[in-house]
Motif scaffolding. Structure first.
Motif, PDB file in Angstrom:
ATOM      1  N   GLY A 146      42.430  38.636  27.914  1.00  0.00           N
ATOM      2  CA  GLY A 146      42.348  40.097  27.949  1.00  0.00           C
ATOM      3  C   GLY A 146      42.074  40.628  29.335  1.00  0.00           C
ATOM      4  N   ASN A 147      41.102  40.047  30.031  1.00  0.00           N
ATOM      5  CA  ASN A 147      40.781  40.528  31.381  1.00  0.00           C
ATOM      6  C   ASN A 147      41.874  40.200  32.384  1.00  0.00           C
ATOM      7  N   THR A 148      42.567  39.067  32.190  1.00  0.00           N
ATOM      8  CA  THR A 148      43.709  38.759  33.056  1.00  0.00           C
ATOM      9  C   THR A 148      44.803  39.803  32.873  1.00  0.00           C
ATOM     10  N   ALA A 149      45.027  40.224  31.624  1.00  0.00           N
ATOM     11  CA  ALA A 149      46.022  41.267  31.352  1.00  0.00           C
ATOM     12  C   ALA A 149      45.638  42.581  32.029  1.00  0.00           C
ATOM     13  N   ILE A 150      44.329  42.912  32.016  1.00  0.00           N
ATOM     14  CA  ILE A 150      43.876  44.151  32.653  1.00  0.00           C
ATOM     15  C   ILE A 150      44.087  44.092  34.163  1.00  0.00           C
ATOM     16  N   VAL A 151      43.700  42.979  34.772  1.00  0.00           N
ATOM     17  CA  VAL A 151      43.893  42.821  36.220  1.00  0.00           C
ATOM     18  C   VAL A 151      45.367  42.935  36.576  1.00  0.00           C
ATOM     19  N   TRP A 152      46.213  42.305  35.788  1.00  0.00           N
ATOM     20  CA  TRP A 152      47.651  42.321  36.056  1.00  0.00           C
ATOM     21  C   TRP A 152      48.239  43.723  35.906  1.00  0.00           C
ATOM     22  N   VAL A 153      47.913  44.407  34.808  1.00  0.00           N
ATOM     23  CA  VAL A 153      48.534  45.707  34.553  1.00  0.00           C
ATOM     24  C   VAL A 153      48.036  46.766  35.536  1.00  0.00           C
ATOM     25  N   VAL A 154      46.764  46.703  35.935  1.00  0.00           N
ATOM     26  CA  VAL A 154      46.244  47.684  36.890  1.00  0.00           C
ATOM     27  C   VAL A 154      46.820  47.439  38.283  1.00  0.00           C
ATOM     28  N   SER A 155      46.927  46.169  38.673  1.00  0.00           N
ATOM     29  CA  SER A 155      47.417  45.855  40.017  1.00  0.00           C
ATOM     30  C   SER A 155      48.916  46.091  40.167  1.00  0.00           C
ATOM     31  N   THR A 156      49.670  46.059  39.075  1.00  0.00           N
ATOM     32  CA  THR A 156      51.126  46.202  39.165  1.00  0.00           C
ATOM     33  C   THR A 156      51.642  47.592  38.821  1.00  0.00           C
ATOM     34  N   HIS A 157      50.786  48.483  38.324  1.00  0.00           N
ATOM     35  CA  HIS A 157      51.230  49.834  37.974  1.00  0.00           C
ATOM     36  C   HIS A 157      50.565  50.846  38.894  1.00  0.00           C
ATOM     37  N   SER A 158      51.353  51.488  39.701  1.00  0.00           N
ATOM     38  CA  SER A 158      50.826  52.440  40.681  1.00  0.00           C
ATOM     39  C   SER A 158      50.132  53.631  40.020  1.00  0.00           C
ATOM     40  N   SER A 159      50.526  53.956  38.774  1.00  0.00           N
ATOM     41  CA  SER A 159      49.900  55.080  38.083  1.00  0.00           C
ATOM     42  C   SER A 159      48.431  54.813  37.769  1.00  0.00           C
ATOM     43  N   LEU A 160      48.030  53.542  37.789  1.00  0.00           N
ATOM     44  CA  LEU A 160      46.643  53.172  37.500  1.00  0.00           C
ATOM     45  C   LEU A 160      45.842  52.897  38.768  1.00  0.00           C
ATOM     46  N   HIS A 161      46.414  53.186  39.924  1.00  0.00           N
ATOM     47  CA  HIS A 161      45.706  52.958  41.185  1.00  0.00           C
ATOM     48  C   HIS A 161      44.790  54.139  41.506  1.00  0.00           C
ATOM     49  N   THR A 162      43.886  54.403  40.573  1.00  0.00           N
ATOM     50  CA  THR A 162      42.868  55.444  40.740  1.00  0.00           C
ATOM     51  C   THR A 162      41.506  54.764  40.764  1.00  0.00           C
ATOM     52  N   PRO A 163      40.472  55.457  41.279  1.00  0.00           N
ATOM     53  CA  PRO A 163      39.158  54.807  41.391  1.00  0.00           C
ATOM     54  C   PRO A 163      38.652  54.184  40.095  1.00  0.00           C
ATOM     55  N   MET A 164      38.763  54.907  38.977  1.00  0.00           N
ATOM     56  CA  MET A 164      38.229  54.390  37.729  1.00  0.00           C
ATOM     57  C   MET A 164      38.882  53.072  37.340  1.00  0.00           C
ATOM     58  N   TYR A 165      40.209  52.996  37.435  1.00  0.00           N
ATOM     59  CA  TYR A 165      40.915  51.788  37.026  1.00  0.00           C
ATOM     60  C   TYR A 165      40.770  50.663  38.056  1.00  0.00           C
ATOM     61  N   LEU A 166      40.601  51.024  39.316  1.00  0.00           N
ATOM     62  CA  LEU A 166      40.344  49.982  40.321  1.00  0.00           C
ATOM     63  C   LEU A 166      38.979  49.328  40.080  1.00  0.00           C
ATOM     64  N   PHE A 167      37.989  50.141  39.700  1.00  0.00           N
ATOM     65  CA  PHE A 167      36.680  49.575  39.358  1.00  0.00           C
ATOM     66  C   PHE A 167      36.788  48.706  38.101  1.00  0.00           C
ATOM     67  N   LEU A 168      37.551  49.163  37.111  1.00  0.00           N
ATOM     68  CA  LEU A 168      37.738  48.375  35.891  1.00  0.00           C
ATOM     69  C   LEU A 168      38.442  47.056  36.193  1.00  0.00           C
ATOM     70  N   CYS A 169      39.397  47.096  37.117  1.00  0.00           N
ATOM     71  CA  CYS A 169      40.105  45.878  37.518  1.00  0.00           C
ATOM     72  C   CYS A 169      39.146  44.890  38.169  1.00  0.00           C
ATOM     73  N   ASN A 170      38.295  45.388  39.074  1.00  0.00           N
ATOM     74  CA  ASN A 170      37.296  44.524  39.713  1.00  0.00           C
ATOM     75  C   ASN A 170      36.319  43.962  38.688  1.00  0.00           C
ATOM     76  N   LEU A 171      35.925  44.808  37.735  1.00  0.00           N
ATOM     77  CA  LEU A 171      34.995  44.374  36.700  1.00  0.00           C
ATOM     78  C   LEU A 171      35.619  43.283  35.831  1.00  0.00           C
ATOM     79  N   SER A 172      36.895  43.431  35.505  1.00  0.00           N
ATOM     80  CA  SER A 172      37.587  42.422  34.699  1.00  0.00           C
ATOM     81  C   SER A 172      37.692  41.096  35.446  1.00  0.00           C
ATOM     82  N   PHE A 173      37.979  41.168  36.743  1.00  0.00           N
ATOM     83  CA  PHE A 173      38.047  39.942  37.545  1.00  0.00           C
ATOM     84  C   PHE A 173      36.680  39.248  37.585  1.00  0.00           C
ATOM     85  N   LEU A 174      35.610  40.039  37.707  1.00  0.00           N
ATOM     86  CA  LEU A 174      34.267  39.469  37.698  1.00  0.00           C
ATOM     87  C   LEU A 174      33.959  38.800  36.366  1.00  0.00           C
TER      88      LEU A 174
END
Length: 318
Positions: A45-73
């Motif tokens: 699940g967290n790998t999917a979140i990291v992948w979808v946030v990093s590959t979709h420019s529409s999600l390159h906002t602060p909230m989703y970037l923090f969520l991406c970092n949190l998922s990687f952690l």
């Protein structure tokens, strides 16, 4: 500054072992399967979140970037703990060396502390979004988000390095000691030391206050201001939408900080080792799963994930 090579060059030949997770042999395969499924869910699940946030420019906002970092952690955090735990559930009781135990503690404390700091950064992001919506893009820039994430990791690395090196300068009694836990956490390892640990306990409390109390107070201040801002919204739909953006984050915050405070900030005299193991299960499995569920339930993440799966399926068909 205490050096990490203090841990690696320690001459004490001590090995540590973990107790069997449960003495009921019939439960061991069931617990192994349960925790393995939860671990795989967290990983996938967290790998999917990291992948979808990093590959979709529409999600390159602060909230989703923090969520991406949190998922990687969360991926790194559980991977530092669960594999060894799974091997011990079946009664293998594989020993872990002094250096191996120190390395696990270092990564565990570093990743957990970074997690706490990032949750505070996310609370600030929600505060700016709800209290200063017109200035959000100006205040929450990409550069600021990166600096906050780097600062969270840097401070966590510094504190973890000092704490771990300080603990592993202690002498441990015997060549093979049992840690009454499923990981090399700070409190159970300290209990095995053959020396006065009052200074080490004080350092642990100081680190706990910096990692838990200070960020939690900042989160509380943010949510008090957010609540006042929400109460000024007149429409019921606006209330619901505003609360829904904060409820998932607030739930994870209460679980993470509440459980960690019970383990690291309780007086030593009132600490029960079995309780520590049970509480550790919550922030090892439940908190990452809740964060995963809330993130995947987000309509933007869900939409981007469905779109990515559809595009992938279409390309495979062609």
């Amino acid at each position: 500054m205490l050096a990490w090579n203090t841990v690696l060059n320690h001459s004490d030949p001590t090995e540590f072992v973990f107790p069997v997770f449960t003495a009921v042999r019939e439960l061991q395969p069931l617990l192994f399967l349960l925790f393995l499924i939860l671990y795989l869910m967290i990983l996938c699940g967290n790998t999917a979140i990291v992948w979808v946030v990093s590959t979709h420019s529409s999600l390159h906002t602060p909230m989703y970037l923090f969520l991406c970092n949190l998922s990687f952690l969360e991926i790194c955090y559980t991977s530092a703990v669960v594999p060894l735990m799974l091997s011990n559930i079946l009664g293998a009781q594989k020993p872990i060396s002094l250096a191996g135990c120190g390395a696990q503690m270092f990564f565990f404390v570093t990743l957990g502390s970074t997690d706490c700091f990032l949750l505070a950064a996310m609370a600030y992001d929600r505060y700016v979004a709800l209290c200063h919506p017109l200035r959000y893009a100006l205040l929450m820039t990409r550069r600021l988000c990166i600096r906050m994430a780097v600062a969270a990791l840097g401070l966590a690395l510094f504190l973890s390095l000092q704490l771990t090196a300080l603990i592993f300068t202690l002498p441990f009694c015997g060549r093979r000691r049992e840690i009454n836990h499923f990981l090399c956490d700070v409190p159970p390892v300290l209990r095995l030391a053959c020396a006065d640990i009052h200074v080490h306990q004080a350092v642990l409390y100081a680190v706990g206050i910096l990692v838990l109390t200070v960020p939690f107070l900042l989160i509380c201040v943010s949510y008090v201001l957010i609540t006042f801002a929400i109460l000024r919204i007149r429409s019921a739909e606006g209330h619901h939408q505003a609360f829904s953006t904060c409820s998932s984050h607030l739930t994870v915050v209460l679980l993470q900080y509440g459980c960690c405070s019970l383990v690291y900030l309780r007086p030593r005299s009132s600490t029960l080792e079995d309780e520590d193991r049970q509480i550790a299960l919550v922030y090892t499995f439940v908190t990452p799963l809740l964060n995963l569920i809330y993130t995947l339930a987000n309509k933007d993440v869900k939409g981007a994930l469905k779109k990515a799966i559809f595009v992938k399926a279409a390309s495979d068909t062609d």
